[in-house]
Scaffold this motif. Structure first.
Motif, PDB file in Angstrom:
ATOM      1  N   ALA A  37       0.827  -1.210   0.000  1.00 56.87           N
ATOM      2  CA  ALA A  37       0.000   0.000   0.000  1.00 56.87           C
ATOM      3  C   ALA A  37       0.860   1.259   0.000  1.00 56.87           C
ATOM      4  O   ALA A  37       0.474   2.283  -0.578  1.00 56.87           O
ATOM      5  N   ALA A  38       2.040   1.181   0.620  1.00 55.93           N
ATOM      6  CA  ALA A  38       2.958   2.324   0.643  1.00 55.93           C
ATOM      7  C   ALA A  38       3.765   2.436  -0.649  1.00 55.93           C
ATOM      8  O   ALA A  38       4.516   3.380  -0.839  1.00 55.93           O
ATOM      9  N   GLY A  39       3.623   1.441  -1.544  1.00 51.98           N
ATOM     10  CA  GLY A  39       4.334   1.472  -2.816  1.00 51.98           C
ATOM     11  C   GLY A  39       5.769   0.995  -2.755  1.00 51.98           C
ATOM     12  O   GLY A  39       6.530   1.169  -3.712  1.00 51.98           O
ATOM     13  N   GLU A  40       6.158   0.363  -1.651  1.00 58.19           N
ATOM     14  CA  GLU A  40       7.545  -0.081  -1.484  1.00 58.19           C
ATOM     15  C   GLU A  40       7.804  -1.466  -2.081  1.00 58.19           C
ATOM     16  O   GLU A  40       8.869  -1.712  -2.612  1.00 58.19           O
ATOM     17  N   ILE A  57      10.830 -11.092  -0.739  1.00 56.66           N
ATOM     18  CA  ILE A  57      10.103  -9.860  -1.038  1.00 56.66           C
ATOM     19  C   ILE A  57      10.829  -9.130  -2.160  1.00 56.66           C
ATOM     20  O   ILE A  57      12.039  -8.914  -2.094  1.00 56.66           O
ATOM     21  N   PHE A  58      10.062  -8.742  -3.185  1.00 55.36           N
ATOM     22  CA  PHE A  58      10.627  -8.091  -4.370  1.00 55.36           C
ATOM     23  C   PHE A  58      10.044  -6.699  -4.567  1.00 55.36           C
ATOM     24  O   PHE A  58       8.873  -6.465  -4.277  1.00 55.36           O
ATOM     25  N   ARG A  59      10.851  -5.802  -5.095  1.00 57.13           N
ATOM     26  CA  ARG A  59      10.348  -4.496  -5.519  1.00 57.13           C
ATOM     27  C   ARG A  59       9.718  -4.629  -6.899  1.00 57.13           C
ATOM     28  O   ARG A  59       8.692  -4.054  -7.195  1.00 57.13           O
ATOM     29  N   LYS A 108      11.175   0.640   8.205  1.00 56.47           N
ATOM     30  CA  LYS A 108      11.279   1.128   6.834  1.00 56.47           C
ATOM     31  C   LYS A 108       9.928   1.639   6.340  1.00 56.47           C
ATOM     32  O   LYS A 108       9.864   2.553   5.539  1.00 56.47           O
ATOM     33  N   LEU A 109       8.833   1.078   6.835  1.00 60.46           N
ATOM     34  CA  LEU A 109       7.486   1.544   6.489  1.00 60.46           C
ATOM     35  C   LEU A 109       7.268   2.941   7.045  1.00 60.46           C
ATOM     36  O   LEU A 109       6.720   3.804   6.372  1.00 60.46           O
ATOM     37  N   ILE A 110       7.712   3.189   8.256  1.00 62.49           N
ATOM     38  CA  ILE A 110       7.553   4.502   8.870  1.00 62.49           C
ATOM     39  C   ILE A 110       8.282   5.554   8.048  1.00 62.49           C
ATOM     40  O   ILE A 110       7.767   6.624   7.785  1.00 62.49           O
ATOM     41  N   ARG A 111       9.477   5.245   7.596  1.00 61.13           N
ATOM     42  CA  ARG A 111      10.236   6.183   6.750  1.00 61.13           C
ATOM     43  C   ARG A 111       9.572   6.380   5.402  1.00 61.13           C
ATOM     44  O   ARG A 111       9.575   7.454   4.854  1.00 61.13           O
ATOM     45  N   ALA A 112       8.972   5.328   4.857  1.00 56.16           N
ATOM     46  CA  ALA A 112       8.360   5.414   3.537  1.00 56.16           C
ATOM     47  C   ALA A 112       7.111   6.270   3.537  1.00 56.16           C
ATOM     48  O   ALA A 112       6.788   6.938   2.561  1.00 56.16           O
ATOM     49  N   VAL A 113       6.378   6.308   4.646  1.00 54.74           N
ATOM     50  CA  VAL A 113       5.114   7.032   4.720  1.00 54.74           C
ATOM     51  C   VAL A 113       5.342   8.517   4.917  1.00 54.74           C
ATOM     52  O   VAL A 113       4.533   9.332   4.486  1.00 54.74           O
TER      53      VAL A 113
END
Length: 114
Positions: A37-40, A57-59, A108-113
């Protein structure tokens, strides 16, 4: 009369392969869904091998995994059976509690948001 070499201990079941159970998959897919959902993250793969299970896990689909979440039951009484491994093979976090191990990726989710 036949003699077995290295018979398994009484009551021990030797699994043909290691896999994540329903509870573990729920925890992993919850984090995965938030990162998508965060696009990461965009794709994942699961491998169930004889000695370990791996959630990759892949980008993007056609590249090396960004992270691997590994379950190695043999390490349960040592370093812990769960590990998060980075793209370069470096172990980012290891332990016996899956949620605690996955916190390294939640940061890493916190940084991405932001």
């Amino acid at each position: 009369m036949s003699i077995e070499k290295n018979p398994p201990s009484q009551g021990a079941v030797i699994p043909q392969q290691v896999a994540f159970d329903r509870r573990e998959m729920s925890v992993i897919l919850s984090l995965y869904g938030r990162m998508v959902a965060a696009g990461e993250w965009r794709d994942y793969g699961i491998s169930c091998l004889r000695e370990l299970a791996v959630f990759s896990i892949f980008r993007r689909t056609a590249e090396h995994p960004l992270y691997r979440i590994e379950k190695q039951p043999k390490l349960r009484n040592r370093q812990g059976q769960y590990a998060v491994v980075g793209m370069d093979g470096q172990i980012l976090k290891r332990g016996s509690d899956l949620k605690a191990v996955l916190r390294v990726l939640e940061r890493k989710l916190i940084r991405a948001v932001k």
